[in-house]
Write a protein that holds these residues in place. Structure first.
Motif, PDB file in Angstrom:
ATOM      1  N   UNK A  58       4.789   0.943  11.386  1.00 22.87           N
ATOM      2  CA  UNK A  58       4.384   0.300  10.067  1.00 22.87           C
ATOM      3  C   UNK A  58       6.058  -0.976   9.288  1.00 22.87           C
ATOM      4  N   UNK A  59       7.166  -0.026   9.940  1.00 20.44           N
ATOM      5  CA  UNK A  59       8.235  -0.552   9.363  1.00 20.44           C
ATOM      6  C   UNK A  59       7.808  -0.416   7.910  1.00 20.44           C
TER       7      UNK A  59
ATOM      8  N   UNK B 150      -6.030   7.197  14.752  1.00 22.94           N
ATOM      9  CA  UNK B 150      -6.984   7.170  14.120  1.00 22.94           C
ATOM     10  C   UNK B 150      -6.683   6.838  12.353  1.00 22.94           C
ATOM     11  N   UNK B 151      -5.407   7.472  12.368  1.00 23.64           N
ATOM     12  CA  UNK B 151      -5.474   6.663  10.702  1.00 23.64           C
ATOM     13  C   UNK B 151      -4.708   5.325  10.901  1.00 23.64           C
ATOM     14  N   UNK B 152      -4.150   4.898  11.686  1.00 21.11           N
ATOM     15  CA  UNK B 152      -3.470   3.531  11.969  1.00 21.11           C
ATOM     16  C   UNK B 152      -5.251   2.826  11.427  1.00 21.11           C
TER      17      UNK B 152
ATOM     18  N   UNK C  10       1.138  -1.327  -0.039  1.00 23.16           N
ATOM     19  CA  UNK C  10       0.451   0.166  -0.222  1.00 23.16           C
ATOM     20  C   UNK C  10       1.153   1.306   0.032  1.00 23.16           C
ATOM     21  N   UNK C  11       0.034   2.233  -0.805  1.00 23.07           N
ATOM     22  CA  UNK C  11       0.711   3.340  -0.544  1.00 23.07           C
ATOM     23  C   UNK C  11      -0.172   4.436  -0.220  1.00 23.07           C
ATOM     24  N   UNK C  12       0.653   5.353   1.300  1.00 24.94           N
ATOM     25  CA  UNK C  12      -0.428   5.823   1.511  1.00 24.94           C
ATOM     26  C   UNK C  12       0.531   7.415   2.345  1.00 24.94           C
ATOM     27  N   UNK C  13      -0.491   8.740   1.397  1.00 24.35           N
ATOM     28  CA  UNK C  13       0.062   9.761   1.589  1.00 24.35           C
ATOM     29  C   UNK C  13      -1.047  11.348   2.305  1.00 24.35           C
TER      30      UNK C  13
ATOM     31  N   UNK D  50      -6.498  -0.203   3.740  1.00 28.72           N
ATOM     32  CA  UNK D  50      -5.321  -0.693   2.843  1.00 28.72           C
ATOM     33  C   UNK D  50      -4.564  -2.471   3.514  1.00 28.72           C
ATOM     34  N   UNK D  51      -5.396  -2.989   4.834  1.00 34.22           N
ATOM     35  CA  UNK D  51      -5.649  -4.456   4.893  1.00 34.22           C
ATOM     36  C   UNK D  51      -4.347  -4.802   5.784  1.00 34.22           C
TER      37      UNK D  51
END
Length: 387
Positions: free
Chosen positions: A215-216, A376-378, A192-195, A385-386
């Motif tokens: 998340x490493x 909250x973001x996690x 996954x790619x998170x902005x 994004x599982x």
């Protein structure tokens, strides 16, 4: 060039003109005969025998036209006497794309001067018109020219602008050398790619670094680090060139995402949303209602740019954000100064963020503690994004 300038003169009567004063546009049109119409509000305060001059640069080469326009603006700002005012001005055909022509208005009789600049030959001609009020158009005139001028929607469009700058901006070749191959930039990562998006002092740096650790993940920033030595140079350029430079920065970041995303999740501190939101908010003046309507094509993600899995937009009460900036004790960027002094600009930026689609932003309140925002973001990342 002379023929083109003269053909523009014959078109003035069909165009609407806009002069911006205190951030708000005033509209008028022109005609060759006086019909006892009311003087437009924008001209009522002109002193007796005062005149207004609009300087228009004509060229088929939009790169040189933008460059010369910027240089002319700088010279006027430095050289005009104190009693002269310089205001943004443009003319356009209502609802016709790419019809916007920018000029500069200085100081109801209005004189139009056209300077055609090509191969050191300059042509000047003038003709007097009467000005009459005009109703505001359905869409703010700047929206007519946003696509591939203020915001770029493909690698090729931005690339062509910087490529054509090679003979007038030596640093352009350095930008081209950093660009990825298009095949690599289109590769889709396995992870996954998170902005993370948001104005300064909303907690982006703290959040992105925390996500990297928990998340490493790999942490990237846009514009990419490799463009840092060139940013000061291109920040001095007119919007067309400057926006193309930053657009290409997103494609360099996309290549880095593709490489890192094959091994690990990727967290990005700002991406295309920032590039587009600030450009749209700068191009369109006045209140939020002047922005292109929701669903407009200007808010659509470029089809050839890697799309993130999730985009989080951190929002914060304006006063709290200012307090955090003060606590930092750091000098403000020009962008931050504009956000602080121009509330309408800040509102336009925030609304442009919200309207971008493909993907749209998920809004998160950044006012709680850093740990609460992280949690909250996690939760969002786990759900979307599982991870």
């Amino acid at each position: 060039m002379a023929r083109r300038a003269m053909s523009l003169l014959s078109q003035w009567s069909s165009r609407i003109f806009s002069v911006e004063l205190d951030g708000a546009p005033f509209y008028f049109s022109i005609q060759e005969t006086h019909r006892r119409e009311e003087v437009p509000r924008v001209f009522r305060e002109v002193r007796n025998n005062g005149r207004c001059y609009s300087l228009l640069v004509c060229s088929d080469d939009r790169i040189r036209r933008a460059k010369f326009y910027g240089e002319l603006k700088g010279k006027l700002l430095r050289g005009l006497p104190p009693e002269c005012d310089l205001s943004p001005m443009s003319s356009f055909l209502p609802n016709v794309k790419d019809s916007l022509i920018k000029g500069r208005e200085e100081g109801q009789l209005w004189t139009q001067h056209l300077w055609s600049h090509a191969d050191s030959q300059t042509m000047e001609t003038s003709k007097e018109y009467y000005v009459v009020p005009s109703e505001a158009p359905q869409y703010h005139p700047s929206t007519l020219n946003i696509i591939n001028s203020d915001v770029f929607y493909s690698f090729e469009e931005a690339y062509e602008v910087i490529k054509k700058c090679g003979d007038i901006i030596p640093e352009a070749s350095s930008v081209l050398e950093l660009l990825p191959s298009r095949a690599e930039a289109r590769s889709k990562p396995d992870f996954p790619v998170i902005v993370i998006e948001g104005l300064d002092a909303t907690g982006k740096t703290t959040l992105t670094e925390s996500l990297r650790d928990t998340l490493g993940a790999a942490l990237l920033r846009s514009p990419p680090q490799c463009l840092s030595p060139l940013r000061a140079r291109f920040d001095q350029e007119p919007p067309l060139i400057r926006r193309a430079f930053y657009a290409l920065g997103n494609y360099i970041t996309a290549e880095q995402i593709g490489q890192e995303g094959m091994k690990t999740p990727v967290i990005i501190d700002r991406f295309w949303h920032s590039t587009a939101a600030y450009a749209i908010a700068t191009a369109v003046s006045g209140p939020v209602c002047n922005l292109p309507a929701e669903g407009s094509e200007v808010y659509c993600w470029p089809s050839d740019l890697l799309q993130p899995s999730l985009v989080v937009l951190l929002t914060l009460d304006p006063e709290e954000r200012k307090r955090r900036l003060r606590d930092r004790g750091q000098g403000k960027t020009e962008e931050e100064q504009k956000l602080d002094h121009n509330q309408l600009f800040r509102l336009r930026v925030e609304e442009a963020y919200r309207r971008i689609i493909g993907p749209a932003c998920v809004i998160v309140d950044a006012s709680p503690s850093a740990d609460q925002v992280l949690q909250q973001v996690q939760l969002l990342i786990r759900g979307k994004c599982h991870l």
